[in-house]
Design a protein around this motif. Structure first.
Motif, mmCIF file in Angstrom:
data_model
loop_
_atom_site.group_PDB
_atom_site.id
_atom_site.type_symbol
_atom_site.label_atom_id
_atom_site.label_comp_id
_atom_site.label_asym_id
_atom_site.label_seq_id
_atom_site.Cartn_x
_atom_site.Cartn_y
_atom_site.Cartn_z
ATOM 1 N N GLY B 11 0.833 -1.202 0.000
ATOM 2 C CA GLY B 11 0.000 0.000 0.000
ATOM 3 C C GLY B 11 0.866 1.250 0.000
ATOM 4 N N ARG B 12 0.239 2.414 -0.018
ATOM 5 C CA ARG B 12 0.998 3.673 -0.110
ATOM 6 C C ARG B 12 0.538 4.673 0.942
ATOM 7 N NH1 ARG B 12 1.235 1.980 -5.539
ATOM 8 N NH2 ARG B 12 3.414 1.820 -6.142
ATOM 9 N N SER B 13 0.236 4.165 2.134
ATOM 10 C CA SER B 13 -0.242 5.040 3.208
ATOM 11 C C SER B 13 0.898 5.889 3.775
ATOM 12 C CB SER B 13 -0.837 4.195 4.323
ATOM 13 O OG SER B 13 0.191 3.410 4.905
ATOM 14 N N CYS B 48 12.285 3.552 -7.303
ATOM 15 C CA CYS B 48 12.744 4.329 -6.132
ATOM 16 C C CYS B 48 11.652 4.500 -5.087
ATOM 17 C CB CYS B 48 13.270 5.696 -6.563
ATOM 18 S SG CYS B 48 12.004 6.759 -7.303
ATOM 19 N N GLY B 49 10.391 4.230 -5.470
ATOM 20 C CA GLY B 49 9.294 4.390 -4.507
ATOM 21 C C GLY B 49 9.268 5.797 -3.942
ATOM 22 N N SER B 75 4.087 8.074 -5.530
ATOM 23 C CA SER B 75 5.334 7.847 -4.788
ATOM 24 C C SER B 75 6.396 8.873 -5.176
ATOM 25 C CB SER B 75 5.870 6.440 -5.061
ATOM 26 O OG SER B 75 4.997 5.473 -4.535
ATOM 27 N N LEU B 76 6.441 9.202 -6.469
ATOM 28 C CA LEU B 76 7.462 10.146 -6.940
ATOM 29 C C LEU B 76 7.286 11.530 -6.323
ATOM 30 C CD1 LEU B 76 7.731 9.050 -10.665
ATOM 31 C CD2 LEU B 76 9.586 8.984 -8.983
ATOM 32 N N VAL B 77 6.040 11.928 -6.075
ATOM 33 C CA VAL B 77 5.793 13.225 -5.424
ATOM 34 C C VAL B 77 6.473 13.235 -4.057
ATOM 35 C CG1 VAL B 77 4.008 14.687 -4.362
ATOM 36 C CG2 VAL B 77 3.636 13.713 -6.647
ATOM 37 N N ARG B 78 6.270 12.184 -3.326
ATOM 38 C CA ARG B 78 6.895 12.073 -1.996
ATOM 39 C C ARG B 78 8.419 12.028 -2.090
ATOM 40 N NH1 ARG B 78 3.344 9.750 2.186
ATOM 41 N NH2 ARG B 78 1.289 9.402 1.306
ATOM 42 N N ALA B 79 8.903 11.257 -3.073
ATOM 43 C CA ALA B 79 10.353 11.117 -3.239
ATOM 44 C C ALA B 79 10.997 12.475 -3.543
ATOM 45 C CB ALA B 79 10.657 10.109 -4.352
#
Lengths: 275, 275
Positions: B11-13, B48-49, B75-79
């Protein structure tokens, strides 16, 4: 031979003796690294068996003196032959039971135990007894495997089954083939301090010269050694056994791999270090 | 979000993102030790998650440049936030699928893949594609866990059961939570040479400050993260699940211990080393 020594799960065959020396040679650096005793110190090796580790201890610490005990007179004969055959003179062998140590309190500077606690019904009591003959400030080093650490590819139920047969058989004989993971808490409960535990993992694959051969000679040979009692005790059938052994050999071929973890724990007996 | 990214087992929480950064920080030295890229080299980080490993790669190799790709825009936004928030400027992020890499043959000096192959249905094909964008002589580094390596005390069937639920769920999603042990043969089959595999084992016990906390934050939190789908998919019952989780926590208390092995494999693409 006493009842106790007869129940030794691996047996005392010529083949098993060869396996033990192969194991000690092949894993010598992995297991003995860091074990270095001061000049003039006296070390009790408790449960020396056929002397496979004794030879390494003696060679690596030529100016220390070892008192190596075992419950089996038969094993001690082999151990003596081995060590004297190599011209090593810093070992005294003695037949003795860890449950009834013929030594005064504080007799030893250090204690070394390898592949022995796994065969003892009450390892905590054994550690307390060993602590008693250790001087204040002295160290204990315990090395044990843990068959639950076997990690391999291809992984099959049949391969795990034959390993589980040894775990069960060893439990029936009062031992614990999964004791490696427990060394830390056993040393703590026995009252040792400054405890360190280091897992020492092997990795074998056909791509690493000699490594898969070592898995065959050391691990698979150990499992094969209990074929008859495992079948006799009804833990397995001939068919399941043979399949499991084939599957273990398969991990040493082609794309296979095999990992195993030994645990080495060191603790100190509280008090002044006078050694 | 594509079907493919939706099936990501963890998941991506927000909580999972925190867990991934805890994991990268806690295991940074263990996993990144030995990963050192030459000044001026360009490295593809595939998968890269949220950038948990990217941050370490970037910090440890400030004079190398990273192109970090992931299939998930989310995920890329967070990275990006994470890396730019730390003032790291040697990373270019790009949304891309390992199955359809938008790079020319031989574009990269090196490739780095961590905790990604475990989620890919055909890791061999992925490795072949990554090899294609690697220059001759360049290296690939692959790091993966293997949940079959979890070794703990006390050992219970319920604790193994909840781990097995994650293995099953990940398999249903096309992944393989036991891939660590297979890295060596996958690199060989993909045609890499000079392959080395190093198992990197953690050992945690309440006696080692912070180690049991890390097991809770990294491993047990990962298992807890799949509670709902595991129950929804009928892999477990609420009762069995809760017992298993309790048993895992128990390994972090009193006389407990917990070991886990990551596998790090490095291979080289044949050809002249021009980097």
């Amino acid at each position: 031979m006493t009842e106790k020594s007869r129940s030794y799960v691996h047996g005392r065959s010529e083949k098993e003796t060869t396996r033990l020396f192969d194991q000690a040679s092949g894993l010598g650096f992995l297991l003995h690294e860091g074990t270095c005793y001061p000049v003039g110190s006296t070390i009790l090796e408790a449960g020396c068996g056929v002397g496979a580790q004794t030879r390494l201890l003696s060679r690596n610490n030529p100016l220390a003196h070892f008192v190596s005990i075992d419950i089996s007179a038969e094993s001690l004969v082999r151990a003596r032959e081995q060590v004297s055959g190599e011209g090593l003179t810093n070992v005294t062998f003695r037949q003795a039971d860890i449950g009834n140590l013929p030594f005064r309190q504080g007799s030893f500077d250090h204690v070394f135990v390898c592949f022995t606690l796994e065969h003892i019904p009450d390892p905590l009591r054994a550690l307390c007894r060993l602590k008693n003959v250790l001087r204040p400030g002295g160290t204990i080093t315990v090395i044990e495997g843990d068959h639950g650490s076997a990690l391999f590819y291809p992984e099959t139920i049949a391969a795990h089954h034959v390993i589980d047969c040894l775990v069960s058989l060893q439990r029936q004989a009062g031992g614990n083939a999964l004791i490696g993971r427990e060394l830390g808490h056993f040393l703590a409960e026995a009252g040792f301090v400054d405890i360190t535990v280091s897992p020492r993992q092997t990795y074998a694959s056909p791509a690493i010269p000699g490594s898969s051969e070592a898995v065959k000679r050391i691990f698979i040979a150990m499992i094969e050694g209990i074929r008859e009692p495992a079948i006799a005790e009804g833990l397995t059938s001939v068919k399941d056994w043979d399949q499991g052994i084939r599957d273990l050999y398969r991990t040493t071929e082609k794309d296979g791999m095999f990992c195993y973890t030994f645990f080495k724990a060191v603790g100190r007996k509280e008090g002044n270090d006078t050694g």
